[in-house]
Write an enzyme that holds these catalytic residues in place. Structure first.
Site, PDB file in Angstrom:
ATOM      1  NE  ARG A 205      41.239  73.127  80.792  1.00  0.00           N
ATOM      2  CZ  ARG A 205      40.260  73.984  80.510  1.00  0.00           C
ATOM      3  NH1 ARG A 205      39.163  73.568  79.941  1.00  0.00           N
ATOM      4  NH2 ARG A 205      40.384  75.268  80.791  1.00  0.00           N
TER       5      ARG A 205
ATOM      6  CB  CYS B 255      34.073  76.511  74.644  1.00  0.00           C
ATOM      7  SG  CYS B 255      35.559  77.068  75.418  1.00  0.00           S
TER       8      CYS B 255
HETATM    9  P1  XMP Z   1      39.532  81.780  73.445  1.00  0.00           P
HETATM   10  O1  XMP Z   1      38.169  82.351  73.215  1.00  0.00           O
HETATM   11  O2  XMP Z   1      40.527  82.829  73.832  1.00  0.00           O
HETATM   12  O3  XMP Z   1      39.358  80.815  74.704  1.00  0.00           O
HETATM   13  O4  XMP Z   1      39.976  80.966  72.293  1.00  0.00           O
HETATM   14  C1  XMP Z   1      40.429  80.153  75.332  1.00  0.00           C
HETATM   15  C2  XMP Z   1      39.937  79.462  76.599  1.00  0.00           C
HETATM   16  O5  XMP Z   1      38.962  78.450  76.281  1.00  0.00           O
HETATM   17  C3  XMP Z   1      38.960  77.437  77.292  1.00  0.00           C
HETATM   18  N1  XMP Z   1      39.016  76.145  76.623  1.00  0.00           N
HETATM   19  C4  XMP Z   1      37.951  75.339  76.441  1.00  0.00           C
HETATM   20  N2  XMP Z   1      36.690  75.430  76.886  1.00  0.00           N
HETATM   21  N3  XMP Z   1      36.170  73.424  75.755  1.00  0.00           N
HETATM   22  C5  XMP Z   1      35.792  74.448  76.561  1.00  0.00           C
HETATM   23  O6  XMP Z   1      34.637  74.486  76.989  1.00  0.00           O
HETATM   24  C6  XMP Z   1      37.433  73.266  75.273  1.00  0.00           C
HETATM   25  O7  XMP Z   1      37.740  72.328  74.555  1.00  0.00           O
HETATM   26  C7  XMP Z   1      38.375  74.267  75.650  1.00  0.00           C
HETATM   27  N4  XMP Z   1      39.692  74.398  75.412  1.00  0.00           N
HETATM   28  C8  XMP Z   1      40.060  75.569  76.014  1.00  0.00           C
HETATM   29  C9  XMP Z   1      40.167  77.683  78.169  1.00  0.00           C
HETATM   30  O8  XMP Z   1      39.702  78.250  79.370  1.00  0.00           O
HETATM   31  C10 XMP Z   1      40.993  78.664  77.338  1.00  0.00           C
HETATM   32  O9  XMP Z   1      41.839  79.463  78.124  1.00  0.00           O
END
Ligand code: XMP
Length: 500
Positions: free
Chosen positions: A414, A312
């Site tokens: 999203r 993120c």
């Molecule tokens: P981890 O830390 O487990 O996080 O890799 C997975 C979660 O990250 C969120 N997610 C995003 N958040 N930009 C964001 O701000 C993104 O591009 C993005 N893609 C995923 C999502 O909640 C996921 O479960």
């Protein structure tokens, strides 16, 4: 800004805290890790796989449910494709398949082959136009059809013809096992009094039930699965198709759940009796008031996390977010009095973070980067300098935002950018990267759940409820964090549950 003490509210995350050890009479193997996923659904392992296109499609969802967790199918694909993934999971394992995939006597062996490949089954019942069972065709029947003849050979010429060994509706599982043993068969079609096919029981399903005793299943013995939707455009149609395919949980999955569109679709889904059997998760939020808004809208679980994810960039692009332990704690203050479970989504790096999330107020955790390197995640292995990796990208990364359906990108809403006319005007909130290859999900999930059991041993908690009640945090400093990781040695052998 009219906050009295504008900088007094400190946000903490996983690396800022440790759990205090406490008196224990629990050994890890005795710890019960079952927890609540939603208002009505329990899981025996509190792990969810993220709704991301490099993490959860049907293979991952099947593997997660078998390990006692749950997979949430991503929505960066057409409605039909996502619904068909739900179907694949629901058909993968069952007490009795109530609407088995069938073929007809006039189909070709090539067509049966393709269906078997798609649904990962080894044979199909053959029915006539009235649905009456007229035969069965399995790998054994097709074995001697040469590849060149498959397109011209008809099912009627190779199938095992009726009368077949069949079972009556409502047959006892023990009686079915006895029939398998007595007749040395592997599939038992279930028929009604008119001989119409009403179900199918397979030996494989019994084997799987024994192999995965903690699997997350619905009352019919099928694996449970969740799927993500948005709130914009065809979101309602998506929810309807997922429902028809048998989805158990719908996640209204956005970067800001405390918004009019998200709250509205949750309210509508909860009001509509057609969705009565499905639990609705709302998210994401990171504050008490955000969680309260989702509770008021009727969500069956609240998903928490604005910007903690490994991929993120929301917190740096928008300057918005709350460190995850504080976010989970704050959200739980709104959700707990109503008995609504909380999901800590994103930012977990090690198994120890799971217990920290639960003590902070979560009931389950959602994982992206920790699972993206598994065999079951979508995508191939990538070799870099002789090491194996898998691609992992944020759903707000340019690559994901640019994945498009007929009219628009699926992922744009999203991030509330459905109105952005062209790709060069998109504001990305994530990056694209790679994570080390980690092998089968079963071993990764074993280590994660095992880590949680160790936490429960150290804190003297026999159940997750006890862990949440007894767990106490100590805040640590940068020096404390440094001391927590291996230090002053050169690591020569990688542990299965530790990577830097
Ligand atoms: P981890 O830390 O487990 O996080 O890799 C997975 C979660 O990250 C969120 N997610 C995003 N958040 N930009 C964001 O701000 C993104 O591009 C993005 N893609 C995923 C999502 O909640 C996921 O479960």
């Amino acid at each position: 800004m009219d906050q009295a003490d504008p900088f007094g509210f400190i946000g903490l995350t996983y690396d800022d805290v440790m759990l205090l050890p406490g008196h224990t009479d629990v050994i890890p193997s005795e710890a019960d890790t079952s927890s609540r996923l939603t208002r009505r659904i329990e899981v025996s392992t509190p792990l969810l796989s993220a709704a991301m296109d490099t993490v959860t499609e049907s293979r991952m969802a099947v593997a997660m449910a078998r390990q006692g967790g749950l997979g949430i199918l991503h929505r960066n694909l057409s409605i039909a494709d996502q619904a068909s993934q739900v179907d694949l999971v629901k058909r993968s394992e069952s007490g009795m398949v109530t609407d088995p995939v069938t073929t007809t006597a006039d189909a070709t062996v090539a067509e049966v082959d393709a269906l078997c490949g798609h649904f990962r089954v080894s044979g199909l019942p053959v029915v006539d136009q009235a649905g009456v069972l007229v035969g069965i065709i399995t790998n054994r029947d097709m074995r001697f059809v040469s590849p060149f003849e498959k397109a011209t050979t008809l099912v009627r010429d190779v199938m095992t013809k009726a009368p077949l060994i069949t079972g009556r509706q409502g047959i006892d599982p023990d009686d079915a096992i006895a029939i398998f043993a007595q007749h040395k068969i592997e599939k038992l079609p279930i028929v009604d009094e008119q001989g119409r096919l009403t179900g199918l029981i397979t030996v494989k399903d019994f084997d799987k039930s024994e192999k995965y005793p903690n699997a997350t299943k619905d009352p019919a013995g099928r694996l449970r699965v969740g799927a993500a939707i948005g709130f914009f455009g065809d979101a309602w149609q998506r929810a309807t198709s997922l429902l028809e395919a048998g989805v158990d949980v719908i996640v209204v999955d956005t970067a800001n759940g405390d918004s009019a569109g998200v709250l509205d679709i949750i309210r509508r889904l909860k009001r509509d009796s057609a969705f009565e059997a499905v639990d609705i998760i709302g998210g994401n939020v990171a504050t008490r008031s955000g969680a309260q808004a989702l509770v008021d809208a009727g969500a069956d679980a609240i998903k928490v996390g604005v910007g903690p994810g490994s991929i993120c960039t929301t917190r740096v692009v928008a300057g918005v977010g709350v460190p995850q332990v504080t976010a989970v704690y704050e959200a739980s203050l709104a959700a707990k009095p109503h008995g609504i479970p909380v999901i800590a989504d994103g930012g977990l790096q090690y198994s120890g973070d799971i217990a920290k999330a639960l003590v902070a107020g979560a009931d389950t955790v959602m994982l992206g980067s920790l699972l993206a390197g598994c065999d079951e995640s979508p995508g191939d292995l990538v070799f870099v300098n002789g090491k194996q990796y898998k691609n992992y990208r944020g759903m707000g990364s340019l690559g994901a935002l640019q994945t498009r359906g007929e009219k628009t990108s699926y992922s744009k809403d999203r991030y509330f950018q459905s109105d952005v006319p062209s790709d060069d005007k998109l504001i990305a909130e994530g990056i694209e990267g790679q994570v080390p290859y980690r092998g089968p999900l079963a071993s990764v999930a074993y280590q994660l759940a095992g880590g949680l059991r160790q936490s429960m041993f150290y804190t003297g908690a026999r159940t997750i409820a006890e862990l949440k009640e007894k767990g106490r945090f100590v805040r640590i400093t940068a020096a404390g964090l440094k001391e927590s990781h291996p230090h002053d040695v050169q690591m020569v052998v990688e542990a299965p549950n530790y990577r830097r």
